[in-house]
Design a protein around this motif. Structure first.
Motif, mmCIF file in Angstrom:
data_model
loop_
_atom_site.group_PDB
_atom_site.id
_atom_site.type_symbol
_atom_site.label_atom_id
_atom_site.label_comp_id
_atom_site.label_asym_id
_atom_site.label_seq_id
_atom_site.Cartn_x
_atom_site.Cartn_y
_atom_site.Cartn_z
ATOM 1 N N GLU A 251 1.031 -1.354 0.042
ATOM 2 C CA GLU A 251 0.004 -0.133 -0.184
ATOM 3 C C GLU A 251 0.659 1.094 0.115
ATOM 4 O O GLU A 251 0.175 2.585 -0.267
ATOM 5 C CB GLU A 251 -0.922 -0.313 0.965
ATOM 6 C CG GLU A 251 -0.515 0.048 2.497
ATOM 7 C CD GLU A 251 -0.214 -1.851 2.796
ATOM 8 O OE1 GLU A 251 -0.093 -1.901 3.767
ATOM 9 O OE2 GLU A 251 -0.379 -2.639 1.716
ATOM 10 N N THR A 252 2.143 1.082 -0.220
ATOM 11 C CA THR A 252 3.295 2.545 -0.387
ATOM 12 C C THR A 252 2.663 3.606 -1.108
ATOM 13 O O THR A 252 2.050 2.605 -2.560
ATOM 14 C CB THR A 252 4.595 1.862 -0.495
ATOM 15 O OG1 THR A 252 4.591 1.087 0.572
ATOM 16 C CG2 THR A 252 5.952 3.174 -0.426
ATOM 17 N N LEU A 253 2.751 4.622 -1.160
ATOM 18 C CA LEU A 253 1.902 5.375 -1.898
ATOM 19 C C LEU A 253 3.160 4.810 -3.015
ATOM 20 O O LEU A 253 3.991 5.699 -2.751
ATOM 21 C CB LEU A 253 2.068 6.523 -1.660
ATOM 22 C CG LEU A 253 0.256 6.757 -0.708
ATOM 23 C CD1 LEU A 253 -0.202 7.889 -0.092
ATOM 24 C CD2 LEU A 253 -0.917 6.121 -1.947
ATOM 25 N N THR B 86 0.101 2.590 -5.713
ATOM 26 C CA THR B 86 0.565 2.110 -5.055
ATOM 27 C C THR B 86 1.440 0.976 -5.262
ATOM 28 O O THR B 86 1.873 0.748 -6.848
ATOM 29 C CB THR B 86 -0.609 1.128 -4.277
ATOM 30 O OG1 THR B 86 -0.681 0.147 -4.275
ATOM 31 C CG2 THR B 86 -1.610 1.855 -3.396
ATOM 32 N N GLU C 286 0.423 -2.244 -7.076
ATOM 33 C CA GLU C 286 -0.442 -2.081 -8.160
ATOM 34 C C GLU C 286 0.327 -1.227 -9.017
ATOM 35 O O GLU C 286 -0.829 -1.194 -10.052
ATOM 36 C CB GLU C 286 -1.584 -0.750 -7.756
ATOM 37 C CG GLU C 286 -2.520 -2.008 -6.879
ATOM 38 C CD GLU C 286 -4.255 -1.350 -6.789
ATOM 39 O OE1 GLU C 286 -4.384 -0.214 -6.554
ATOM 40 O OE2 GLU C 286 -4.756 -1.572 -5.735
#
Ligand code: SAH
Length: 558
Positions: free
Chosen positions: A491-493, A511, A514
């Motif tokens: 989930e790191t941006l 993220t 993704e």
């Protein structure tokens, strides 16, 4: 550090009807012309954004002429007004050339320029400065070759003269004698012109004519100190030094060059020993010559060459620093990768040496060689030249030839890097510790890149990835993502910033889990957040990305 006494005037034409007047105006003042795109053709350059073009010239200190209604120019200049001492001359010229109106920069010579142009166009100069109008000169700004020693008194002296006092002129100054000043051998206002070091008159002005030439056969600080000592013994004013000479091939000490720049003394490189003028001082390494009239630096040898490494910023003109704009404007030669040269503002008479992207050191050598011939060279990079840009290549070339370019000065101007521009658009993702890594393995083995990615990921740095991929180089980003994903939460941006500040600008917020590598090309900067980096949306629909400054609020219960 700027060395140039006189930035070149620029004449903006806004209508075809003003093109001819623009040309004649530029010819009268040694300037260049620029026409509004789509309206005025056949001038030296074109501009699309009038506000941007005028602002750029203003910040570079260039005298500005607008062949247009005064009101147009006033509106364009208004946002830029701040410092009276620093503003360049700004003049409006009517399209038929009949009126020349100096609007700003009286202290910088606007009135004199207005008179010059009006004379060339057969029009009238609408001079509103009282001193300039009545006396035909501005005492604050003597012509080239003369220096005013007590500028702080000029305003008061001008007022006295306007109030009816008469001027007593002592010494040689044809421009004073030929002016409309009320002159009288017994006048109360003394205008003294002398190369001697004397106190300024209590009720008057002291001008030093630049009649001295110093030949520095040893161009270093010790010799400059010897010069100062000799001048003091001769009771001559340092400001009377019009030009410093150094012999061709003599290594110029950088402190010497910088000291001359600080003093505003032009340096020229000469092939032969100077025989003109009266030699008033000679010692090993130094001779001082006294001429009967002020000297013009251009009459001696050639200018020393210089290489200025310039970062153009990521795209828009507003991200080009004033220093960088000035360096581009003064350059006789631009050197760089072809597409970057195309980003630099056009300027007539400038030579452009475009090259392929992968010949950085050859390009740097070519720039230094041009400078050794006395050219004023700007080496351009996009963004900041010191961040994956040409500055390092110039350093490499310079180090490899320590004695090869003796009289070449080198300067590096900072620029706005792509990561700063991207960060600014996104919010403040670089608000805390970050690492910058180029994924190009053209000059760097992949193992090193891999190791740095792993270390930066483990250190929880925000990571800016430069050169993430090209059309053919697709593998690196995929492998880099494997390394990062193994060490950071999915989930790191992540922000993809594409063509920031240029046509096609676009941002993708996603993220680490993704991120689609297919969205990334060579115009993209990839910003991987730290574990703290966050995003929030506002009611206006805009999502901001930032990395908080503090790690303390957790403890404080936040
Ligand atoms: N000296 C430049 C970097 C040159 S390396 C600087 O300081 O910005 C080239 C890489 O920089 C590109 O592959 C891309 O990753 C990034 N870059 C340069 N200009 C950019 C822009 N306008 N928008 C997004 N990335 C850019």
């Amino acid at each position: 550090m700027t060395r140039d006494a006189a930035p070149r005037p620029i004449v903006f034409a806004f209508n075809a009807s003003g093109a001819e007047t623009a040309r004649r105006t530029a010819a009268a003042v040694g300037g260049e012309t620029a026409g509004l795109a789509g309206r005025v053709a056949d001038l030296d350059g074109v501009f699309e954004d009038a506000a941007g073009a005028v602002a750029e010239a203003f910040r570079a200190g260039r005298p500005i002429f607008g062949v247009c209604a005064a009101g147009i120019l006033i509106r364009l200049i208004a946002p830029l007004l701040r410092d009276k001492q620093a503003e360049p001359p700004v003049l409006a010229v009517s399209d038929d050339g009949s009126s020349v109106v100096p609007l700003l920069g009286g202290l910088a010579g606007a009135d004199v320029l207005a008179r010059t142009v009006a004379a060339a166009l057969g029009g009238a100069a609408a001079i509103t400065g009282a001193g300039a109008r009545r006396f035909g000169l501005v005492l604050e700004t003597p012509p080239a070759g003369y220096v005013l020693a007590n500028p702080q008194d000029a305003k008061r002296v001008t007022s006295d003269l306007l109030a009816g006092a008469r001027a007593r002129i002592e010494g040689e100054a044809p421009w004073l004698r030929a002016s409309d000043l009320p002159q009288d051998g017994d006048g109360a206002v003394l205008l003294r012109v002398t190369a001697e070091e004397v106190p300024a008159p209590a009720d008057g002005l002291l001008f030093h004519p630049q009649v001295l030439v110093a030949a520095f056969d040893r161009p270093d600080m010790a010799t400059l100190e010897a010069f100062d000592a000799a001048l003091a013994r001769l009771a001559l004013a340092p400001a009377a030094l019009g030009v410093a000479l150094a012999p061709e091939g003599a290594p110029l000490h950088h402190l010497f060059v910088e000291a001359l720049i600080a003093r505003g003394v032009p340096l020229r490189i000469v092939e032969q020993r100077l025989e003109d003028g009266e030699t008033i001082h000679a010692e090993p390494g130094l001779r001082i010559h006294h001429f009967s009239a002020p000297v013009a630096p251009e009459d001696f040898g050639r200018a020393p060459g210089r290489v200025t490494v310039v970062g153009l910023g990521p795209g828009p003109r507003g991200w080009l620093t004033p220093d960088a704009a000035a360096a581009l404007d003064r350059a006789s030669d631009l050197v760089g990768y072809e597409p970057y040269l195309a980003m630099a503002p056009e300027r007539a008479g400038q030579r452009r040496h475009g090259s392929d992207n992968r010949v950085e050191v050859e390009r740097a050598q070519a720039a230094l060689t041009l400078a050794a011939q006395g050219r004023e060279v700007a080496v351009v990079s996009s963004g900041d030249a010191g961040v994956f840009g040409m500055a390092a290549a110039v350093m490499e070339a310079l180090e490899a030839a320590p004695a090869g370019w003796p009289s070449v000065a080198v300067e590096v101007t900072p620029g706005v890097s792509a990561m700063q521009a991207a960060a600014a658009r996104l919010g403040a993702p670089l608000g805390h510790d970050f690492a910058t890594i180029s994924l190009s393995d053209y000059l760097k083995p992949w193992e090193i890149i891999a190791q740095r990615l792993a270390t930066a990921a483990e250190g929880d740095f925000v990571i800016a990835l430069y050169n993430p991929a090209s059309k053919t180089r697709r593998e690196q980003l995929v492998r880099a993502l494997d390394i990062l994903r193994a060490r950071r939460a999915p989930e790191t941006l992540v922000a993809l910033a594409r063509s920031v500040g240029r046509r096609g600008e676009g941002f993708t917020l996603t993220t680490l889990g993704e991120l689609d590598p297919e969205l990334v090309d060579m115009r993209t900067l990839v910003l991987i957040g730290s574990s703290r980096t966050r995003a929030f949306a506002r009611a206006d629909g805009k999502t901001w990305l930032y990395t908080p400054r503090s790690y303390l609020d957790d403890e404080a219960g936040g």
